[in-house]
Design a protein around this motif. Structure first.
Motif, PDB file in Angstrom:
ATOM      1  N   LEU A 328       0.854  -1.187   0.000  1.00  0.00           N
ATOM      2  CA  LEU A 328       0.000   0.000   0.000  1.00  0.00           C
ATOM      3  C   LEU A 328       0.889   1.236   0.000  1.00  0.00           C
ATOM      4  O   LEU A 328       1.799   1.357   0.824  1.00  0.00           O
ATOM      5  CB  LEU A 328      -0.909   0.004   1.233  1.00  0.00           C
ATOM      6  N   ILE A 359       0.753  -4.970   3.487  1.00  0.00           N
ATOM      7  CA  ILE A 359      -0.428  -5.283   4.292  1.00  0.00           C
ATOM      8  C   ILE A 359      -0.756  -6.753   4.078  1.00  0.00           C
ATOM      9  O   ILE A 359      -0.788  -7.231   2.940  1.00  0.00           O
ATOM     10  CB  ILE A 359      -1.642  -4.419   3.873  1.00  0.00           C
ATOM     11  N   TRP A 364      -1.301  -4.944   9.431  1.00  0.00           N
ATOM     12  CA  TRP A 364      -0.232  -4.176   8.806  1.00  0.00           C
ATOM     13  C   TRP A 364       0.849  -3.877   9.844  1.00  0.00           C
ATOM     14  O   TRP A 364       0.626  -3.940  11.051  1.00  0.00           O
ATOM     15  CB  TRP A 364      -0.775  -2.878   8.207  1.00  0.00           C
ATOM     16  N   CYS A 418      -6.207   5.865   1.562  1.00  0.00           N
ATOM     17  CA  CYS A 418      -5.206   5.282   0.663  1.00  0.00           C
ATOM     18  C   CYS A 418      -5.632   3.892   0.219  1.00  0.00           C
ATOM     19  O   CYS A 418      -5.464   3.508  -0.950  1.00  0.00           O
ATOM     20  CB  CYS A 418      -3.850   5.212   1.349  1.00  0.00           C
ATOM     21  N   CYS A 419      -6.193   3.144   1.151  1.00  0.00           N
ATOM     22  CA  CYS A 419      -6.649   1.783   0.873  1.00  0.00           C
ATOM     23  C   CYS A 419      -7.773   1.794  -0.167  1.00  0.00           C
ATOM     24  O   CYS A 419      -7.760   1.026  -1.129  1.00  0.00           O
ATOM     25  CB  CYS A 419      -7.107   1.142   2.178  1.00  0.00           C
ATOM     26  N   GLU A 420      -8.734   2.672   0.016  1.00  0.00           N
ATOM     27  CA  GLU A 420      -9.882   2.723  -0.898  1.00  0.00           C
ATOM     28  C   GLU A 420      -9.480   3.264  -2.260  1.00  0.00           C
ATOM     29  O   GLU A 420     -10.048   2.863  -3.288  1.00  0.00           O
ATOM     30  CB  GLU A 420     -10.994   3.559  -0.261  1.00  0.00           C
ATOM     31  N   SER A 422      -6.589   2.646  -3.634  1.00  0.00           N
ATOM     32  CA  SER A 422      -5.955   1.489  -4.268  1.00  0.00           C
ATOM     33  C   SER A 422      -7.008   0.491  -4.736  1.00  0.00           C
ATOM     34  O   SER A 422      -6.908  -0.062  -5.836  1.00  0.00           O
ATOM     35  CB  SER A 422      -4.983   0.829  -3.286  1.00  0.00           C
ATOM     36  N   LEU A 467      -6.856  -5.995   0.589  1.00  0.00           N
ATOM     37  CA  LEU A 467      -7.273  -4.603   0.800  1.00  0.00           C
ATOM     38  C   LEU A 467      -8.702  -4.520   1.308  1.00  0.00           C
ATOM     39  O   LEU A 467      -9.016  -3.670   2.153  1.00  0.00           O
ATOM     40  CB  LEU A 467      -7.125  -3.810  -0.504  1.00  0.00           C
ATOM     41  N   ALA A 470      -8.511  -5.170   4.975  1.00  0.00           N
ATOM     42  CA  ALA A 470      -7.976  -4.002   5.673  1.00  0.00           C
ATOM     43  C   ALA A 470      -9.027  -2.898   5.759  1.00  0.00           C
ATOM     44  O   ALA A 470      -9.173  -2.230   6.792  1.00  0.00           O
ATOM     45  CB  ALA A 470      -6.730  -3.488   4.954  1.00  0.00           C
ATOM     46  N   GLN A 471      -9.765  -2.703   4.672  1.00  0.00           N
ATOM     47  CA  GLN A 471     -10.839  -1.702   4.653  1.00  0.00           C
ATOM     48  C   GLN A 471     -11.875  -1.999   5.731  1.00  0.00           C
ATOM     49  O   GLN A 471     -12.309  -1.089   6.459  1.00  0.00           O
ATOM     50  CB  GLN A 471     -11.497  -1.695   3.278  1.00  0.00           C
TER      51      GLN A 471
END
Length: 500
Positions: A328, A359, A364, A418-420, A422, A467, A470-471
């Motif tokens: 990420l 991640i 993470w 940042c995650c969203e 990506s 991801l 993680a989200q």
């Protein structure tokens, strides 16, 4: 073995640097060595303008799934000191070629016993002795030395001791080295592994150019360009990335180990290659039993799906790799009032204003959280900038568990954004992948593109899955923080009214 699947937990060197500039060694000229000058056509490029073409093959080796040279290889190995084996090379479902059990194999049994004399190392004897001496006198590191050695021996064909081994190597190793720049941009745009692939190709080209300028151009009778060129170096480095192993019990020496490199990777095993001093051979110890006809596996190491694609050209099935991760990217905002101060703090610890962190499905690293704290910290926390940067680089020795409750919500929201961002890139690629390449009419080119696209789809699906997880965790954590704050505010209001 799936040439795309070859990995050894014995450390494969993941990266290398172009040769350091040293004063060229002045070597006396001797009568020219006659090389077999066969044209090499192997179209691979990293230039932005290069159009995708079907890569041609070097004139040695065999097709990825070929067994044509397998029996000759095994016969030569046996005659050269390899003891009788309980495995044989066969076509397999996981990988094109692999080692399959011929007899019952027990858990905990040592297999292979490849003697050091059958391993290719930096100390191996050259068919062209003078060429090897020139490289060693110029202090060429092991990686480019072995890569050059492989090309030299391949060119000597049957007169080389290693001809049977080289004949069983793939003409085109599965590796991102063999993807054109257009293919990398087209299929791996969403994944950070694209940047790693471009960097690797650049390093290979830089290493070759350094060798060419410092050594090859000065000894053309030893290193003719018809043989030693960027195309053959991409082939040899492709072999090294997918097959070279580091053997801990041989003082960390790197080596190509014929026969052993036919073993395929499985995420479900943890056994790896090493040198056994008692038997004086390279072995591995099985961590499960095998029945006759079953493919025998080793581990290529705890690598993500992206790393496996980068070096070996395959992607495990989604959810089967416990070591899978996705990188990420986090970046400082240039509009930040403290951008210069934060960037200076990061550079002090060899970090940049844009940094990637791994991640996993389980979470993470602390370094990522520290970077996020730095990115969102206000000017009033400027005294903590260096502490945050040190923690982000894993060089903070005083405070391992970095916590800033006053900006935790902002940091988590920053990571979530940042995650969203990506995730949206992966979504766009996966949605568009079905309509890609419908305009390709050449069957050969279409087959290649469909193969590469499927690898990219498999990789992007597995990385997006991480991801998504993680989200979910970030959203839940933010919800808990915000609901806790709301309860605290309500309690405070209630107490204030009570005291009024």
């Amino acid at each position: 073995m799936a040439e795309a699947t070859r990995l050894f937990h014995t450390t494969l060197i993941p990266s290398f640097n172009p040769l350091h500039k040293t004063k060229p060694y002045s070597y006396s000229q001797s009568p020219p060595i006659i090389f077999h000058k066969r044209p090499i056509n192997c179209s691979v490029s990293t230039s932005d303008t290069t159009k995708a073409t079907v890569t041609q093959k070097v004139p040695w080796g065999c097709d990825i799934d070929s067994l044509e040279n397998a029996s000759a290889l095994q016969k030569w190995l046996s005659e050269s000191g390899l003891p009788p084996q309980k495995m044989a090379i066969q076509r397999v479902e996981v990988g094109e070629r692999g080692l399959v059990a011929l007899k019952n194999i027990r858990k905990g049994e040592n297999l292979l016993f490849v003697p050091p004399s059958l391993c290719i190392t930096a100390d191996s004897e050259w068919s062209c002795t003078e060429a090897g001496e020139v490289l060693k006198q110029n202090s060429v590191p092991d990686w480019p030395l072995i890569a050059t050695y492989l090309i030299s021996e391949a060119n000597f064909m049957e007169s080389s001791r290693w001809s049977n081994y080289i004949s069983a190597l793939p003409r085109q190793p599965y590796s991102l080295l063999y993807w054109t720049r257009e293919e990398l941009d087209r299929y791996l745009e969403a994944s950070q592994i694209r940047e790693r692939a471009i960097e690797r190709v650049t390093n290979v080209i830089g290493t070759y150019n350094d060798l060419r300028l410092r050594i090859f151009s000065k000894y053309p009778h030893l290193f003719p360009e018809e043989v030693f060129n960027i195309e053959t170096f991409k082939w040899s480095f492709g072999i090294l990335f997918s097959r070279l192993v580091r053997l801990p019990s041989m003082d960390g020496r790197v080596a190509l180990v014929p026969w052993a490199d036919m073993l395929n990777h499985s995420c479900e095993v943890e056994t790896f290659l090493d040198y056994d001093k008692s038997s004086k051979g390279v072995v591995f110890t099985t961590d499960r039993p095998y029945q006759p006809g079953e493919q025998v596996f080793i581990s290529y190491g705890k690598k993500s799906n992206g790393e496996l694609l980068l070096s070996y050209g395959f992607v495990p099935k989604e959810g089967t790799n416990p070591s899978d991760s996705v990188e990420l990217s986090l970046s400082l905002k240039k509009s930040d009032k403290c951008y210069k101060e934060k960037l200076e703090a990061l550079r002090k610890y060899e970090l940049s204003g844009s940094q990637c962190f791994p991640i996993q499905i389980t979470g993470w690293p602390m370094e990522l959280m520290a970077y996020a704290f730095l990115a969102v910290s206000p000017p009033s926390m400027s005294r903590q900038f260096e502490e945050m940067a040190a923690a982000a680089s894993n060089k903070n020795t005083t405070k391992k568990d970095l916590r800033y409750p006053e900006i935790e919500e902002q940091a988590l929201q920053f990571i979530l954004d940042c995650c969203e961002s990506s995730i949206s890139k992966y979504n766009r690629f996966l949605q568009a992948s079905g309509s890609m390449d419908l305009d390709v009419t050449s069957p050969k080119q279409l087959n290649r593109r469909l193969f590469l696209k499927q690898l990219a789809v498999d990789l992007c699906t597995s990385e997006r899955r991480i991801l998504f997880r993680a989200q979910y965790i970030l959203r839940r954590r933010l919800r808990d923080i915000r609901s806790g704050e709301l309860r605290a505010l309500r309690l405070f209001d209630g107490l204030r009214k009570l005291f009024k």
